[in-house]
Design a protein around this motif. Structure first.
Motif, mmCIF file in Angstrom:
data_model
loop_
_atom_site.group_PDB
_atom_site.id
_atom_site.type_symbol
_atom_site.label_atom_id
_atom_site.label_comp_id
_atom_site.label_asym_id
_atom_site.label_seq_id
_atom_site.Cartn_x
_atom_site.Cartn_y
_atom_site.Cartn_z
ATOM 1 N N SER A 5 0.835 -1.191 0.000
ATOM 2 C CA SER A 5 0.000 0.000 0.000
ATOM 3 C C SER A 5 0.875 1.247 0.000
ATOM 4 O O SER A 5 2.071 1.185 0.292
ATOM 5 N N GLU A 8 0.895 8.191 0.189
ATOM 6 C CA GLU A 8 1.218 9.443 -0.491
ATOM 7 C C GLU A 8 1.879 9.108 -1.819
ATOM 8 O O GLU A 8 2.452 8.033 -1.989
ATOM 9 N N HIS A 55 -7.445 5.812 -14.167
ATOM 10 C CA HIS A 55 -7.242 5.168 -12.876
ATOM 11 C C HIS A 55 -7.230 6.178 -11.721
ATOM 12 O O HIS A 55 -6.242 6.320 -11.012
ATOM 13 N N PRO A 56 -8.347 6.909 -11.503
ATOM 14 C CA PRO A 56 -8.386 7.805 -10.340
ATOM 15 C C PRO A 56 -8.374 6.983 -9.063
ATOM 16 O O PRO A 56 -9.006 5.931 -8.975
ATOM 17 N N ILE A 57 -7.653 7.450 -8.056
ATOM 18 C CA ILE A 57 -7.558 6.682 -6.816
ATOM 19 C C ILE A 57 -7.685 7.605 -5.626
ATOM 20 O O ILE A 57 -7.513 8.814 -5.725
ATOM 21 N N GLU A 58 -8.003 7.004 -4.484
ATOM 22 C CA GLU A 58 -8.025 7.707 -3.214
ATOM 23 C C GLU A 58 -6.942 7.115 -2.321
ATOM 24 O O GLU A 58 -6.733 5.908 -2.311
ATOM 25 N N LEU A 59 -6.274 7.966 -1.578
ATOM 26 C CA LEU A 59 -5.214 7.518 -0.674
ATOM 27 C C LEU A 59 -5.764 7.287 0.727
ATOM 28 O O LEU A 59 -6.658 8.003 1.162
ATOM 29 N N SER A 61 -3.893 3.804 -0.781
ATOM 30 C CA SER A 61 -4.317 2.939 -1.871
ATOM 31 C C SER A 61 -3.469 1.684 -1.945
ATOM 32 O O SER A 61 -2.277 1.714 -1.627
#
Length: 297
Positions: A5, A8, A55-59, A61
């Motif tokens: 994982s 940042e 591929h938008p992501i949220e942290l 991740s």
């Protein structure tokens, strides 16, 4: 379970090998006990925070799209697969001991987990860019950065379709490209002239992002005949940047067909323990890959 994982964006040092709860298979999904996970350039591009659109992501991740393993949970509405089946496919956070897949196929007979993990995104990307660049049987396709996973797939799929391929790669990979049926030459000073001596170029793919878009347009004579998966500045020169996946289930079905017919084989250049994901990213980013890199779980 253990997973990789990051909290940042940044270099490979932001990756952490952590304890996490097992994910569960929602409707239309399956969970697998991961045996191997494919390492793709998109993985470290996302980790670096590159804006890829698809591929938008949220942290924080997880990491990884591709995996192979054994089904151990089947979501609501899923048919044709059972707990205990050996599958490979695409999902999310696949650098883990357990992962949920959104697209999968049964592994072809004789294919190892290590090999299978390297196919899903690679074959989908290869099929997509061949389609998008519009090259037809009997024509010639130039592939810049041809020795990696996507390049290896493009060369073999193109050959199966009757398309001639000219591939560029480093000097140590010239015989590898020829073994896949390509006309091979090295990159570096004078490469455009070397390509021209090999024949006319009808379409071109940039798979390495090595700053060659202008030359590819020059060789094809038309920016619409060039597609890049690696150079985010390509649209500034009228060249399509391809970052949005097509149908992964269809790609997996075609991969199974090609593998079963002996028309597609992508070697695993190196395998790493799951805990060494950062090293795998460093090596992937350095390039010069012959085939695929995978993490073993």
């Amino acid at each position: 379970m253990k997973k990789v994982s990051f909290a940042e964006f940044g270099g490979p040092d932001v990756l952490r090998f952590v304890d996490a709860e097992k994910p569960h298979a929602g409707p239309g999904r399956i969970r697998i006990a991961v045996r191997a996970a494919g390492v793709n350039p998109v993985d470290w591009r996302i980790r670096e925070g590159q804006v890829l659109g698809a591929h938008p992501i949220e942290l924080p991740s997880g990491v990884g799209l591709d995996a192979s393993g054994v089904v151990d949970e089947v979501g609501e509405g899923v048919e044709g697969v059972e707990v205990g089946d050996r599958v490979f496919g695409e999902g999310a956070s696949t650098y883990a001991e357990f992962a949920v897949l959104s697209a999968w196929a049964r592994m072809p007979e004789g294919l190892s987990f290590e090999e299978a993990a390297g196919y899903p995104s690679v074959v989908e990307t290869a099929l997509r860019v061949i389609r998008e660049v519009g090259v037809r049987p009997g024509r010639t396709l130039l592939v810049s950065g041809a020795s990696g996973g996507v390049g290896s797939a493009v060369l073999q799929i193109a050959r199966d379709r009757g398309i001639t391929v000219i591939g560029t790669a480093g000097a140590p990979n010239q015989d590898y490209l020829r073994g896949l049926g390509a006309l091979a030459t090295t990159y570096g000073e004078g490469w455009v002239g070397r390509v021209r001596r090999l024949g006319r170029v009808d379409a071109a793919l940039d798979l390495a992002g090595s700053g060659v878009i202008r030359e590819l347009v020059e060789l094809t004579g038309d920016p619409r005949k060039v597609v890049s998966i690696a150079d985010l500045s390509a649209p500034q020169l009228g060249v399509r940047f391809s970052g949005t996946a097509g149908s992964v289930p269809e790609a997996l079905a075609e991969a199974v067909d090609l593998i079963t017919r002996g028309r597609l084989h992508i070697p695993v250049e190196k395998s790493y323990p799951l805990s060494e994901a950062a090293t795998a990213h460093i090596d992937s980013r350095a390039g010069h890959t012959r085939g695929r890199r995978v993490l073993l779980v």
